[in-house]
Write an enzyme that holds these catalytic residues in place. Structure first.
Site, PDB file in Angstrom:
ATOM      1  N   LYS A 180       0.836  -1.198   0.000  1.00 53.54           N
ATOM      2  CA  LYS A 180       0.000   0.000   0.000  1.00 53.54           C
ATOM      3  C   LYS A 180       0.871   1.249   0.000  1.00 53.54           C
ATOM      4  O   LYS A 180       0.623   2.212  -0.736  1.00 53.54           O
ATOM      5  CB  LYS A 180      -0.927  -0.001   1.227  1.00 53.54           C
ATOM      6  N   GLN A 215      -4.224  -1.430  10.037  1.00 52.33           N
ATOM      7  CA  GLN A 215      -4.359  -2.721   9.359  1.00 52.33           C
ATOM      8  C   GLN A 215      -5.050  -3.742  10.260  1.00 52.33           C
ATOM      9  O   GLN A 215      -4.728  -3.864  11.441  1.00 52.33           O
ATOM     10  CB  GLN A 215      -2.975  -3.219   8.912  1.00 52.33           C
ATOM     11  N   ASP A 231     -10.009   3.856   4.884  1.00 48.79           N
ATOM     12  CA  ASP A 231     -10.534   2.497   4.740  1.00 48.79           C
ATOM     13  C   ASP A 231     -12.060   2.489   4.622  1.00 48.79           C
ATOM     14  O   ASP A 231     -12.652   1.480   4.260  1.00 48.79           O
ATOM     15  CB  ASP A 231     -10.168   1.648   5.973  1.00 48.79           C
TER      16      ASP A 231
HETATM   17  N1  GUN Z   1      -7.355  -6.249   6.335  1.00 46.71           N
HETATM   18  C1  GUN Z   1      -7.796  -6.854   5.218  1.00 46.71           C
HETATM   19  N2  GUN Z   1      -8.186  -5.934   4.301  1.00 46.71           N
HETATM   20  C2  GUN Z   1      -7.983  -4.728   4.865  1.00 46.71           C
HETATM   21  C3  GUN Z   1      -8.196  -3.394   4.415  1.00 46.71           C
HETATM   22  O1  GUN Z   1      -8.666  -3.116   3.296  1.00 46.71           O
HETATM   23  N3  GUN Z   1      -7.841  -2.419   5.297  1.00 46.71           N
HETATM   24  C4  GUN Z   1      -7.350  -2.686   6.527  1.00 46.71           C
HETATM   25  N4  GUN Z   1      -7.048  -1.666   7.314  1.00 46.71           N
HETATM   26  N5  GUN Z   1      -7.142  -3.903   6.979  1.00 46.71           N
HETATM   27  C5  GUN Z   1      -7.474  -4.914   6.154  1.00 46.71           C
END
Ligand code: GUN
Length: 279
Positions: free
Chosen positions: A50, A94, A117
């Protein structure tokens, strides 16, 4: 083929141009703050990807790593600091978080305007009510954008989403509903899963179970989106069994389908959050 990698590239190029123009106009560079608690290797890998995508379009990133034994209060303190930091455009915590951490407290601590998110109930509520103005969650908006750009007809389609998580299944169903699909959500307690999936013009597999969806469960010509990233020996697999590609009309490769789109949507959300907060 629903080539998420290629479409994500286009979207990132477009944002790179926009970020470049903002910076040339003397405005600050957008910045993504990422937070990982504990040492889950998959989380570390995802967050690194990311940040890499963000960097490629000229968005700065700031990496926060906390040990597994971090308390909810300590994590909330960090989030509060990031909420108040003018230079931070977006905050990503995350998941999964260690089980002793109160996920709800964490999700509501992120300022909705920095919630790239789209997990805060304020943003999730706007999505649920089909209202504009919020931030949409990355994987669901990536899926819908991939279908739309490929020319898959959503309006009137029977869409079946397998999985009901707050991150993927539920919001994906809501975004498809907003576009006038007839939506069914299936989950672990669903009876006769195949009976549902066989009627799907659009099938979104987000269950996290390798080989759950077999060829005989797919309607010929359907658009099949394979969301899950199941860790297995030798790499990553989704929820589709071999042979689904023989019957599907459209299919996302895995890896290389939804994952790159999720990251592109995160980068776009970060850029847009910055523009909205500091026009
Ligand atoms: N864990 C799995 N997918 C995601 C996501 O899109 N964002 C976050 N913060 N955690 C995740």
């Amino acid at each position: 083929m629903l080539d998420g990698k290629a479409l994500a590239r286009q979207i990132l190029d477009d944002i790179a141009t926009k970020v470049g123009a903002r910076v040339a106009a003397g405005k600050p560079r957008p910045k993504l703050a990422t937070v990982i608690v504990g040492d889950n290797p998959a989380s570390a890998l995802y967050v690194r990807s990311k940040q890499k995508d963000a960097r490629q379009v000229g968005i700065d990133s700031e990496d926060h790593r906390l040990p597994t034994e971090t308390t909810t209060e300590q994590l909330l303190e960090l989030i509060g600091t990031l909420d108040r930091d003018e230079s931070v455009s977006g905050i990503l915590v995350q998941q999964p978080l260690p089980i002793h951490i109160d996920l709800f407290q964490v999700v509501i601590a992120v300022d909705p305007i920095k919630d790239v998110d789209g997990f805060h109930p304020f943003n999730a509520g706007l999505v649920a009510q089909g209202l504009p103005g919020g931030i949409q969650p990355c994987t669901p908006s990536g899926i819908v954008e991939l279908l739309e750009r490929a020319g898959v007809r959503i309006e009137g389609a029977n869409a079946v989403v397998v999985g009901r998580s707050n991150i993927v299944g539920k919001p994906t169903a809501l975004l498809l509903l907003k576009r006038n699909a007839t939506v069914t959500i299936c989950h672990t307690k669903t009876k006769n899963l195949a009976g549902h999936t066989k009627r799907a013009d659009i099938l979104v597999a987000a269950a996290g179970k390798p080989n759950l969806i077999t060829k005989d469960m797919v309607k010929p010509g359907a658009a099949v989106v394979d969301v899950s990233a199941n860790r297995v020996e030798g790499g990553q697999v989704g929820d589709l069994a071999p042979g689904v590609d023989d019957v599907a009309g459209w299919l996302t490769p895995n890896p290389g389908g939804v994952g790159p789109m999720t990251r592109a949507m995160l980068v776009r959300n970060t850029y847009e959050a910055e523009v909205r907060r500091r026009p």
